[in-house]
Write an enzyme that holds these catalytic residues in place. Structure first.
Site, PDB file in Angstrom:
ATOM      1  CD  GLU B 268      -2.938  -1.185   2.294  1.00 45.92           C
ATOM      2  OE1 GLU B 268      -2.616  -0.686   3.376  1.00 45.92           O
ATOM      3  OE2 GLU B 268      -4.040  -1.701   2.078  1.00 45.92           O
ATOM      4  CG  ASP B 347      -7.502  -5.001   5.271  1.00 49.05           C
ATOM      5  OD1 ASP B 347      -6.882  -5.337   6.286  1.00 49.05           O
ATOM      6  OD2 ASP B 347      -7.616  -3.820   4.901  1.00 49.05           O
ATOM      7  CD  GLU B 375      -9.379  -0.871   8.377  1.00 51.57           C
ATOM      8  OE1 GLU B 375      -8.497  -1.508   8.994  1.00 51.57           O
ATOM      9  OE2 GLU B 375      -9.202  -0.371   7.251  1.00 51.57           O
TER      10      GLU B 375
END
Lengths: 660, 660
Positions: B268, B347, B375
């Site tokens: 990323e 993820d 998240e």
């Protein structure tokens, strides 16, 4: 000329018929505006004819004469330019008219017109021709795609060489008012009307004034709270009125000739009269009364809607909001209040119907607000020459009266005789060398000014002028660039959102395809696509928005059969299998336009490459890079939109192109 | 105790059987950890029995005895706690073991266990039990939903009362390693390994060490460039190695007992070995060799994938990336390198299969990384107790061997005998009074520590402990809160993304429903929904991801018929009309689960309201507000997802509920 000069990049001309007038420039008067004009003439003649123009105040037997003639029928801003024997006359009732005449002359000469054939007599069609900058005081620009602000940096006001060049460029196309700060007035910008900033603002104002431009500021309606420390900003409160009275007196004293204020109130989180149960008229009039003695005006934006809508609420229609809020207030505003109305009922989409507020109000000053900042039209990464759209808007017949009923008539005061009115463009020029990020985006700035001054200019004429002024007179360059510009709006529309439905962009930054980006959101912006079709029923059976128009427009929009096709999905939910006037189904139309649009961009890149060696290398390369990027993104748009609707409808492309 | 104390909020106990040991606490040794333990005992007894516990170093005939016994079979961190006549023994080979014994004793007493029945003997199941904070040095927390960082502010390191309380809370559940800064190491964080910060880091380290916790830092692989001013960060370059050698020597000298580094490389946008054509083994080993003499370890994250994927590329599968990158490197890493592997291949979605890297590598140290920062599981606005998920992951049979083949076996070293391994949780505790934003989210922090220490604890047991410790022993509170927790993961899953497909959230901030949010994006996260069905074919006929598993898992995942239903859409494209084991079609399952999930949340709010007056008002109100918000958002999720699939499929809900 430390910066690039856009269309004021004077180049040598072939035609030499004007050379005989270059014996001198003569003017009986010499104020700041005349000085600007003479400076421009001198600069231009130097570049165009390699002649240093002698300058003399008195009369002479030959040369260029700047003639102020209060008897001429040229109003406050008109000009008349014509040869008179050995003299070339630039005439106006005012210095400002003469300045516009000078710029017109230079335009004519740059486009190779023979001097003897020049005889231009023009009063501007609109009283106000404004630019609205959305510059923040930290130096950022809301919806800015051309570098940082050149008005502000680190909470200070900037005044430099670029301020002057900006004024020249703006004045050259007839701009006479500029709002330099963002309508979303926050933080330091609230303090622009305090002593800390007056000196610098005065410097900007003086530069502007020497080009006939009035300085305006955006105002924070909550200033009594945030600046004055009051407990309220209620426009009906005497304390609040007193505070504004003192404050605005100070502003007009410190900034002589200051134009007034632009206000975004009760919109997208901005404070306003609604907070105190007052109408927008009460809010605007309070300020207007206070600044009336100074000749100031209040420009009040009509961009008011509920930005907390629930997408599940099928009744509320954001498109209705402007009319619903403001039409009932027609006649309630002071003479020095002007409502600034966006061209369409939504927000600068690539295609919208004209706002029904135009023609809906008879006793209210009106400004048409358009956006050349390309927020939703490619953000200066895509070419999108908007003058064809602006022309359509100006020529739209509202049918509020039998004749003189177009938007152009209404905003110029021709229909109902209002004194104030005109056009404003949201613009995002920035610190980029070329001012506008994309070189070709400068055509929108140029064109907006020209059209606001002379509404009879066609988009084609304006484009032709701009190309010649910017890139010179090479016929191939002229043909290619003119072609790109004239196609660009329709092309952009074709590969983005179909038939007036709008949106389908990424939320927040508004760039790039995202069909459902605003579909399940709170912004009142929905396409309502399902497996059968898409579009919003805004007829009388739907949200009723169509009924806000005068007849016959209301009836035209009411049914699928009579609705102008380019707005079909704005007004109606239409099935994919519906047959359009082309004989194609709606879904096939979506596929075809998206593929065709992307193909045109591909061809555009090839066309541009043919200009290598013809155009100046810097601009050539800069535009090429943008066009290549546009091609990639046009294909991304094509693929996302086609895939979305294929996946939803299950209807295959008749031509079997690759859809994902 | 200036702050709230979460589960260390010692309250009076009913059972008085332990009171007889409160004559004193005795220890022959007194190091920092023992002192922490005695302090905790003293504090707790004060609150629980209103007794000030006398403290004496030497032996005595009665009381609580902290007994360090190097002969006991308790390893470096185990404890044995038991009554021995008038004495209550807390035994360990090390001070750290004794500290854990003390916290275990307090837990037992708080949960009203009779003293004579306590006989707990436990070595931790995992060598490493870590928390990873994603705190930035400006004080923000990436994916933080519980206030600002208490480790950093304005680019300085914070050390205060909260640092100590944090260490107490972490140690109480067996945490022995903490990474305090974000794995995305940028800006000031790059400078954490310079003299400017050593003194403050040493203070944190000393506090941590007094609770048996090692300090770790995230490392910027590009530090040789950004910090050292070198031209390269190539791990094979001698200049780079020399730079790291000097730098890391300095770090370990300045921070004695420092644990080592966590590294996110080539992920990323973060720099890494790939930049220089090196493998991850070369990158990690270079650092590992340098810090090996100091006993340091390198924890290397396996979160490596192409984050610039084109959604139109149907071949590339992000799920494959971890295995494809790292499995071939099995055996190539140094003994003091540990690969940290996310539980699933994507993820931290609400449901993912277990990463095939578990069982795919036999000769590599491994840490299981989970995320309690919620998240993608409601961001602490929604209750989502994740221990049931963590248990499933630990118990997942990889079939890499005949037995001892679960993830729990692998990471603990039981399968292949690795020395290093364990569990790490990404956590976002912050400056909020209750540490975790949502009070009920603390159960995840508590539970993660408990489970990483004792993998045989069930999610139910852990929840029961936590409720008692946090809210006391009221049976109604116990039943209601326990019920909410145990249901919460499945409920959250039911109203969000169905059957393992994941994503469908707003890009960037990852909260709230957006079915197409990641569908036409570059992140490798697609649901491929169309008018017929949805899901990604990851069988051998599709992307082949399923073949990364050992048999029989590979075959199970290969076909729609054998694939575990909760992962059906992760592995297969399935038509809406497909009949599930419940007898429902896929589309009806989507409708039903979403309505049911939202209904459960509605009922949960009602249930919680029954605790008014029973729970402490502050926590009661705080949770109530969050639950009411969750109800609104669960309905938003329900409506968006149901509407999306109804509009796409055109198949009506059999039960005719309102879909938009």
């Amino acid at each position: 000329m430390g910066y690039e000069q856009a269309w004021l990049n004077y180049h040598q001309v072939k035609d030499q018929s004007f050379r005989k007038y270059l014996t001198g420039v003569y003017s009986l008067e010499e104020d700041a505006i005349i000085c600007s004009g003479i400076r421009e003439l001198t600069l231009a003649m130097e570049h165009m004819y390699a002649v240093t123009l002698p300058c003399d105040k008195g009369a002479a037997e030959s040369g260029i004469h700047l003639r102020k003639n209060s008897e001429a029928d040229l109003g406050q801003e008109g000009y008349h330019i014509y040869p008179e024997g050995p003299v070339f006359v630039i005439e106006g009732c005012t210095s400002q008219g003469i300045l516009y005449g000078i710029f017109q002359l230079l335009r004519r000469l740059q486009t190779e017109v023979v001097a003897e054939e020049i005889n231009d007599n023009k009063l501007p069609d609109n009283p106000l021709r404004m630019l609205n900058h959305w510059d923040n005081m930290d130096g950022s620009i809301e919806r800015g795609y051309a570098g940082h602000s050149f008005f502000f940096k680190d909470n200070e006001v900037l005044v430099n060489e670029r301020t002057l060049d900006y004024a020249r460029l703006a004045a050259s196309v007839g701009i006479n008012g500029v709002v330099i700060n963002n309508v979303n007035v926050k933080n330091a910008a609230t303090f622009l009307i305090t002593p800390r900033y007056f000196a610098d603002l005065r410097k900007i104002q003086e530069i502007f004034a020497s080009y006939g431009i009035k300085l305006f500021l955006s105002l924070n309606f909550a200033a009594p709270l945030e600046l004055g420390g009051l407990q309220s900003a209620d426009p009906a409160s005497d304390t609040v009125k007193d505070w504004w009275t003192d404050k605005l007196k100070e502003v007009f004293q410190e900034l002589p000739g200051f134009g007034g204020f632009l206000v975004k109130a009760d919109s997208e989180g901005r404070p306003g009269p609604f907070t105190y149960g007052r109408t927008h008229a009460e809010g605007a009039n309070m300020l207007a009364d206070i600044i009336s003695p100074y000749g100031g005006i209040i420009i009040w934006r009509c961009f008011v809607y509920n930005c907390r809508q629930d997408w599940r609420d099928l009744e509320t229609d954001r498109a209705r909001a402007g009319y619903d809020h403001f039409q009932p207030l027609d006649g309630a505003f002071r003479d020095n209040v002007i409502l600034q109305i966006k061209n369409g009922p939504m927000d600068f989409q690539v295609r919208e119907p004209v706002s029904p507020l135009f023609g809906g109000m008879k006793a209210t000053n009106q400004i048409l607000e358009v956006q050349i900042a390309q927020e939703y039209t490619g953000q200066q990464k895509h070419v999108c020459y908007l003058l064809p759209m602006f022309r359509e808007i100006l020529n739209f017949r509202t049918h509020c009266e039998q004749d003189k009923d177009t938007v152009g008539d209404l905003i110029s005061g021709r229909t109902y005789g209002q004194k104030h009115g005109g056009m404003a463009a949201v613009i995002n020029t920035g610190a980029d060398e070329n001012w506008t990020g994309h070189d070709l985006a400068a055509a929108n700035w140029y064109g907006f000014g020209r059209l606001s001054f002379d509404r009879n200019l066609t988009a084609e004429e304006i484009a032709a002028e701009w190309v010649l002024l910017t890139f010179g007179s090479d016929p191939k360059a002229m043909a290619v660039v003119h072609g790109i510009l004239m196609n660009s709006w329709n092309v952009y529309e074709s590969y983005t959102s179909p038939l007036g439905i709008g949106w389908m962009v990424n939320p927040g930054y508004h760039y790039g395809p995202n069909v459902d980006g605003y579909e399940y959101d709170r912004w009142g912006t929905y396409h309502r696509a399902d497996h059968r079709g898409l579009g919003v029923d805004r007829s009388s059976k739907g949200t009723g928005y169509a009924t806000q128009y005068h007849e016959p427009n209301a009836s035209l929009y009411e049914t699928i059969d009579t609705c102008p096709e380019e707005l079909l999905l704005f007004f109606h939910y239409v099935e994919y299998a519906h047959c359009l006037s082309s004989g194609k189904t709606l879904i096939q139309h979506i596929y075809d336009t998206h593929f065709e649009g992307a193909d045109v961009v591909e061809a555009t890149v090839k066309g541009w490459k043919g200009l290598e060696g013809i155009l100046e290398p810097i601009a050539y390369e800069r535009v090429l890079a943008r066009l290549e990027n546009q091609e990639l993104h046009a294909k991304e748009w094509r693929d996302v939109v086609c895939s979305y609707f294929y996946r939803k409808s299950g209807i295959a492309d008749e031509r079997n192109r690759q859809i994902f």
